[in-house]
Design an enzyme around this catalytic site. Structure first.
Site, short mmCIF file in Angstrom:
data_model
loop_
_atom_site.label_atom_id
_atom_site.label_comp_id
_atom_site.label_asym_id
_atom_site.label_seq_id
_atom_site.Cartn_x
_atom_site.Cartn_y
_atom_site.Cartn_z
N ASP A 261 -1.32 51.65 70.21
CA ASP A 261 -0.26 52.65 70.22
C ASP A 261 0.79 52.29 69.18
OD1 ASP A 261 0.88 55.00 71.04
OD2 ASP A 261 2.01 54.10 72.68
N TYR B 286 4.37 53.43 66.82
CA TYR B 286 5.79 53.66 67.13
C TYR B 286 6.41 54.20 65.85
CZ TYR B 286 10.34 52.05 69.16
OH TYR B 286 11.61 51.94 69.68
N HIS C 145 12.85 58.59 67.37
CA HIS C 145 12.60 57.92 68.65
C HIS C 145 13.02 56.45 68.57
CE1 HIS C 145 10.60 56.79 72.39
NE2 HIS C 145 9.91 55.86 71.75
N ARG D 170 19.45 47.97 72.15
CA ARG D 170 20.15 47.04 71.24
C ARG D 170 21.19 47.81 70.45
NH1 ARG D 170 14.79 46.54 70.34
NH2 ARG D 170 15.08 47.93 68.57
N GLU E 138 5.55 60.06 77.49
CA GLU E 138 5.83 60.08 76.05
C GLU E 138 4.89 61.08 75.38
OE1 GLU E 138 7.75 55.72 75.09
OE2 GLU E 138 5.62 55.96 74.66
N GLU F 55 2.81 62.25 72.54
CA GLU F 55 2.22 61.61 71.37
C GLU F 55 0.99 62.40 70.91
OE1 GLU F 55 1.62 57.41 71.41
OE2 GLU F 55 3.27 57.02 72.80
N ASP G 235 1.67 58.78 76.84
CA ASP G 235 1.77 57.34 77.12
C ASP G 235 2.78 57.15 78.26
OD1 ASP G 235 1.80 54.57 76.97
OD2 ASP G 235 3.21 54.54 75.29
N ARG H 112 10.06 52.42 82.47
CA ARG H 112 11.13 51.91 81.62
C ARG H 112 11.79 50.65 82.16
NH1 ARG H 112 9.56 54.17 77.08
NH2 ARG H 112 9.65 56.45 77.11
N GLN I 10 9.50 47.84 81.43
CA GLN I 10 9.50 47.65 79.97
C GLN I 10 10.72 46.84 79.52
OE1 GLN I 10 9.44 51.40 77.86
NE2 GLN I 10 9.33 50.46 75.84
N TYR J 199 9.63 43.32 77.70
CA TYR J 199 9.14 43.66 76.35
C TYR J 199 9.44 42.60 75.28
CZ TYR J 199 13.47 45.08 73.94
OH TYR J 199 14.68 45.10 73.32
N LYS K 11 3.13 49.86 80.33
CA LYS K 11 2.40 50.91 79.60
C LYS K 11 0.93 50.99 79.96
CE LYS K 11 5.67 51.91 76.36
NZ LYS K 11 6.06 53.26 75.92
N THR L 212 -2.74 56.17 80.50
CA THR L 212 -2.45 56.95 79.30
C THR L 212 -3.37 58.16 79.37
OG1 THR L 212 -1.93 54.98 78.00
CG2 THR L 212 -2.54 56.96 76.76
N THR M 100 5.83 58.03 70.33
CA THR M 100 6.54 59.21 70.80
C THR M 100 7.00 60.08 69.64
OG1 THR M 100 7.34 57.89 72.63
CG2 THR M 100 8.45 60.00 72.26
N GLU N 216 14.99 59.49 76.27
CA GLU N 216 15.87 60.06 75.24
C GLU N 216 16.54 61.35 75.71
OE1 GLU N 216 14.15 60.00 70.98
OE2 GLU N 216 12.45 59.70 72.30
CA CA Z 1 4.13 55.02 73.22
#
Ligand code: CA
Length: 440
Positions: free
Chosen positions: A136, A138, A143, A152, A208, A210, A242, A246, A249, A253, A262, A266, A369, A383
């Protein structure tokens, strides 16, 4: 472009003539189905209107010749892998033959050809390929910037994003076909104010939007795939959701990326829309703002710059259990476009194989995404609700920060352009089941 893109030619199959259908004669996407109610074997099919062309049966009752026959011979198993391995010339020859046989210019063999048609309502769709590996990416800068700014705030977009199509290795066993229910996963989470982590059902379940890419012949281990060779090495695209937890994650992560947040499910749509069918909807690659770096040479070519993008409108719909009980249609929460991705499908595959990584027929790559610059183009709830701070309201008055049990998420995709026949991807949907009570 060739005759199979000619928008003026109609099929003699009535349902394929409807302007509303996702599957006119110009689409001809491949999938795997099984007839309902019998102990039928999985079979390769091609969607046409509301019908499925059973390729194996068609080849038996009215055999193909030449290169198209090689394609039909490779379609006699319960997956598309052998056909994908056969390569572009074979895919294209079979597509051209199907186009001719089912176009209204065909008048002599219709009664025979009809015997190879199965109504979609009589069929159950299966995974189109046996997926050896799933990766997958990104690749939406919108996104990545949105999500990065939540996790962050001082450093939203990491410096490698504009140089590398970022990805992680997912888990092929988690990929399911549309219509498969998804159980809410449990896992380890730690909220900011809690002194220690705890284990339990995710409270921040998300989807997500995708696009999935399915690899064709692939490469020999150790041999990269050049950027221009990617076009004959990607068979087709599908929709991909996907599902993401959260809260799991956020805790897991760093430093190695997504893991259990994740890999519980899927979902993909069942029809692989070929790159050949998508040819009229090619678009320039994403226009990088002034000051952004050019891609390194192995990710760059004139062709990729000019036509590496693909114009696909993507929508996400949410339908709560109550909405379905009240017979309300799904509520559209976003509408984005695949051409807004910072990296192209060709760049993703070329980068993946650039170290000689072995890409095999049927490998699945997710795009990441698909989010655009506008608020209603955001491809996930994280989001859209800005991490739950701005809940969305459904037509029943129910609100959502993240998904609740009983919610159904449906993705749709379509390609439209003046002078072209509109084509679509069908649906990619799944309903959330409550978390499991115990272990099995
Ligand atoms: Ca994804």
């Amino acid at each position: 472009m060739n005759k199979t893109h000619n928008p003026a030619i109609q099929s003699w199959v009535e349902s394929a003539r409807s302007p509303e259908t996702d599957f006119p004669l110009q689409n001809l996407p491949f999938g795997v189905f099984r007839r309902k109610g019998e102990r039928a074997q999985p079979a390769v099919g091609v969607a046409l209107g509301s019908m499925i062309i059973d390729i194996g049966r068609l080849h038996r009752i009215l055999p193909f010749n030449g290169i198209a026959a090689k394609g039909a011979d490779a379609c006699t198993e319960g997956t598309l892998n052998r056909f994908l391995a056969a390569g572009q010339e074979v895919w294209s020859a079979l597509r051209a033959e199907l186009f001719d046989r089912f176009s209204e210019e065909e008048t002599t063999n219709r009664p025979v050809l009809e015997q190879a048609l199965v109504p979609m309502t009589d069929a159950e769709m299966l995974l189109p390929v046996s997926i050896g590996d799933y990766t997958d990416f990104y690749t939406s800068i919108f996104h990545a910037t949105n999500v990065g700014s939540m996790f962050r705030p001082d450093n939203p977009l990491l410096p490698n994003f504009k140089h590398i199509p970022i990805a992680y290795h997912g888990r092929a066993s988690s990929v399911v076909v549309t219509g498969t229910a998804v159980r809410r996963p449990s896992g380890q989470t730690k909220s900011d104010d809690a002194p220690a982590p705890s284990f339990g059902p995710t409270r921040l379940l998300d989807y997500e939007v995708e696009v999935g890419m399915v690899v064709g012949p692939g490469n020999q281990p150790g041999s990269p795939i050049s950027i221009d060779a990617t076009r004959s090495n990607i068979f087709g695209l599908c929709l991909l959701n996907d599902w993401s937890a959260r809260d799991l994650q956020k805790w897991e992560y760093q430093p190695l990326g997504p893991f259990l947040a994740k890999n519980f499910a899927t979902t993909i749509s069942p029809w692989l829309v070929t790159l050949e069918a998508l040819e009229p909807f090619r678009a320039p690659a994403f226009q990088r703002p002034a000051g952004d770096p050019d891609p390194l040479p192995y990710l760059s070519s004139t062709g990729e710059r000019e036509t590496g993008g693909i114009d696909i409108t993507l929508e996400a719909l949410i339908s709560s259990q109550r909405m379905r009980e009240e017979k309300r249609p799904g509520h559209r929460v976003s509408r984005g476009n695949f051409k807004e991705m910072y990296w192209t499908v060709g760049q993703m595959l070329a980068h993946h194989a650039s170290n000689g990584c072995h890409m095999r027929p049927g490998d699945l790559l997710g795009s990441g995404t698909v989010s655009g610059p506008e608020k209603d183009q955001r491809g996930c709830l994280l989001e859209l609700t800005w991490r739950g701070k701005e809940p969305i309201t459904l037509p029943t008055g129910e609100t959502r920060k993240f998904l609740e049990d009983g919610d159904e998420v449906t993705l749709r995709g379509r390609c439209e352009r003046n002078g072209c026949r509109r084509i679509g991807f069908g649906e990619c949907s799944g309903v959330i089941l409550p978390a499991s009570g115990g272990t099995s």
